[in-house]
Design an enzyme around this catalytic site. Structure first.
Site, PDB file in Angstrom:
ATOM      1  N   VAL A  95     -29.521  37.200 -50.438  1.00  0.00           N
ATOM      2  CA  VAL A  95     -30.933  37.572 -50.344  1.00  0.00           C
ATOM      3  C   VAL A  95     -31.634  36.782 -49.243  1.00  0.00           C
ATOM      4  O   VAL A  95     -32.662  37.218 -48.698  1.00  0.00           O
ATOM      5  CB  VAL A  95     -31.613  37.345 -51.712  1.00  0.00           C
ATOM      6  CG1 VAL A  95     -31.752  35.860 -52.029  1.00  0.00           C
ATOM      7  CG2 VAL A  95     -32.973  38.036 -51.792  1.00  0.00           C
ATOM      8  N   LYS A  96     -31.091  35.610 -48.890  1.00  0.00           N
ATOM      9  CA  LYS A  96     -31.736  34.749 -47.896  1.00  0.00           C
ATOM     10  C   LYS A  96     -31.601  35.275 -46.473  1.00  0.00           C
ATOM     11  O   LYS A  96     -32.294  34.793 -45.565  1.00  0.00           O
ATOM     12  CB  LYS A  96     -31.153  33.339 -47.984  1.00  0.00           C
ATOM     13  CG  LYS A  96     -31.442  32.633 -49.304  1.00  0.00           C
ATOM     14  CD  LYS A  96     -32.907  32.314 -49.459  1.00  0.00           C
ATOM     15  CE  LYS A  96     -33.136  31.360 -50.623  1.00  0.00           C
ATOM     16  NZ  LYS A  96     -34.511  30.863 -50.682  1.00  0.00           N
ATOM     17  N   ASP A  97     -30.720  36.242 -46.250  1.00  0.00           N
ATOM     18  CA  ASP A  97     -30.652  36.875 -44.930  1.00  0.00           C
ATOM     19  C   ASP A  97     -32.011  37.404 -44.507  1.00  0.00           C
ATOM     20  O   ASP A  97     -32.378  37.357 -43.329  1.00  0.00           O
ATOM     21  CB  ASP A  97     -29.686  38.071 -44.948  1.00  0.00           C
ATOM     22  CG  ASP A  97     -28.242  37.697 -45.171  1.00  0.00           C
ATOM     23  OD1 ASP A  97     -27.929  36.494 -45.157  1.00  0.00           O
ATOM     24  OD2 ASP A  97     -27.433  38.618 -45.372  1.00  0.00           O
TER      25      ASP A  97
END
Length: 400
Positions: free
Chosen positions: A49-51
């Site tokens: 999700v941090k992309d």
């Protein structure tokens, strides 16, 4: 990889656009009538999700003239996934990257970071966030002393929650609203409950705002925080297990980041989770839904299931068509050498089929089971160099 029907210009075009998957087998096992849905973020290009926040923080910094090609050095303190997203973005755009990361974070994260060209500095897990020895303190020192150093700062950068308000949240809403209600899968047509873990807090804050502002103001948002962290609100929730170390990675902190909204208007309720229940939920997701998720996904699911059993959640749990969305932040790629995963995968109770195989092969030299302790020791011997500074020591797991 994220799903798209067109050629994308780079891996950054494959960030996000992740599937919302029915968790029907777990829902049936738990006796739920509602729709239990998982937002599977490990299908994003960088694996988490941090992309999303990495892409947005870099692109906005470029737009504002804060990043200078050929000069700027991106420095970021991280649990690993934001670092991987930044290293991916900077590999594509040509910036140098330095990642500072606590020792407890997995060797796989460091390996992925180095493979993408990042420099990695390990810091003591037990260092307080405001200590000069912490991953944040070391990053600040490097920024001061390295020409061109810039910290995009996921803990304060408004583009962290905005990435989720503008992408993750709308994707969830679109998936729910565009899926027709059927006899087999009735649907309220809206997101009724959102459950997400909190690290920086940008994910739960941004998705909540996307849903509550433009889709369903009555959506119940549940934040999940590990025991030992202080992010849950009210603060009294954090007294049980205060200060203890926890093994699960990527969620929880010993300070409240600026990008996390603890306002009940954004996050209605909070739950605390333990390592054991988180890893048990990971096994559920793997064995019943075929989803190879990481530990924080288990935290989110275990929190969701506990909330659905509670007095507040029971009515939703038994409402056909109610949509309960659980954010599953990353995959197992980053944790495959961690003791908790090796024990779960290789030391499970043998199945009847395993017993049958053993019976068939009892005169063979083939081995049905793996000695997990021996395997873990072998991995440790190949990856641990005690006399070399800044190697992962995961002291919090050694005592387990």
């Amino acid at each position: 990889m994220a799903h798209t029907s067109q050629i994308v210009d780079s891996a950054l075009g494959a960030v996000g656009h992740t599937p919302l998957v029915r968790l029907d087998r777990i829902a049936k096992q738990e006796g739920l009538q509602c729709n239990l849905l998982g937002k599977v973020e490990y299908t994003s290009a960088g694996g988490s999700v941090k992309d999303r926040i990495a892409k947005r923080m870099v692109e906005e910094a470029e737009r504002e003239g804060k990043l200078i090609p050929g000069y700027s050095v991106v420095i970021e303190p991280t649990s690993g996934n934001t670092g991987i997203g930044l290293a991916m973005a900077c590999a594509i755009k040509g910036y140098s990257v330095i990642i500072t990361m606590p020792n407890k974070m997995s060797l796989e994260k460091e390996a992925a970071l180095r493979a993408l060209g990042a420099e990695v500095v390990r810091t003591p897990t037990e260092a307080a966030w405001d200590s000069p020895e912490s991953h944040i303190g070391v990053a600040n020192r490097l920024q001061r002393e390295i020409p061109g150093g810039i910290i995009l700062d996921q803990y304060r950068n408004i583009n962290n929650p905005l990435a989720h308000e503008y992408t993750t949240g709308p994707e969830i809403v679109e998936a729910v609203t565009s899926t027709p209600s059927t006899e087999e899968h009735p649907s309220s047509g809206k997101v009724d409950v959102l459950v997400a873990g909190a690290g920086t807090g940008g994910t739960v804050t941004g998705i909540s705002r996307a849903i509550k502002k433009k889709h369903n103001k009555d959506c119940i948002v549940v934040g999940v925080d590990p025991k030992g962290s202080i992010l849950a609100y009210p603060d009294s929730l954090n007294t049980d297990g205060a200060g203890q170390q926890y093994v699960v990675e990527g969620i929880g902190y010993d300070f409240v980041p600026d990008v996390l909204s603890r306002d009940p208007a954004d996050v209605d309720q909070w739950l605390k989770t333990s390592d054991d229940e988180s890893f048990a939920a990971v096994r559920l997701l793997m064995r019943h839904e075929g989803l190879l998720v990481g530990g924080s996904s288990g935290s989110a699911l275990s929190g969701a299931l506990r909330w659905l059993r509670s007095d507040q959640g029971r009515a939703i749990a038994q409402t056909k068509g109610a949509n309960v969305v659980v954010v599953l932040p990353d995959g197992i790629r980053n944790y495959m050498s961690k003791p908790w995963f090796l024990k779960m995968a290789l030391e499970a109770e043998p199945s009847p089929l395993a017993h049958r195989i053993a019976e068939v092969l009892k005169t063979s030299k083939s081995d049905v089971q793996t000695n997990v302790d021996g395997l873990a020791a072998g991995i440790a011997s190949r990856t641990s160099v005690p006399d070399l500074a800044h190697r992962p020591d995961a002291a919090d797991e050694v005592s387990k």
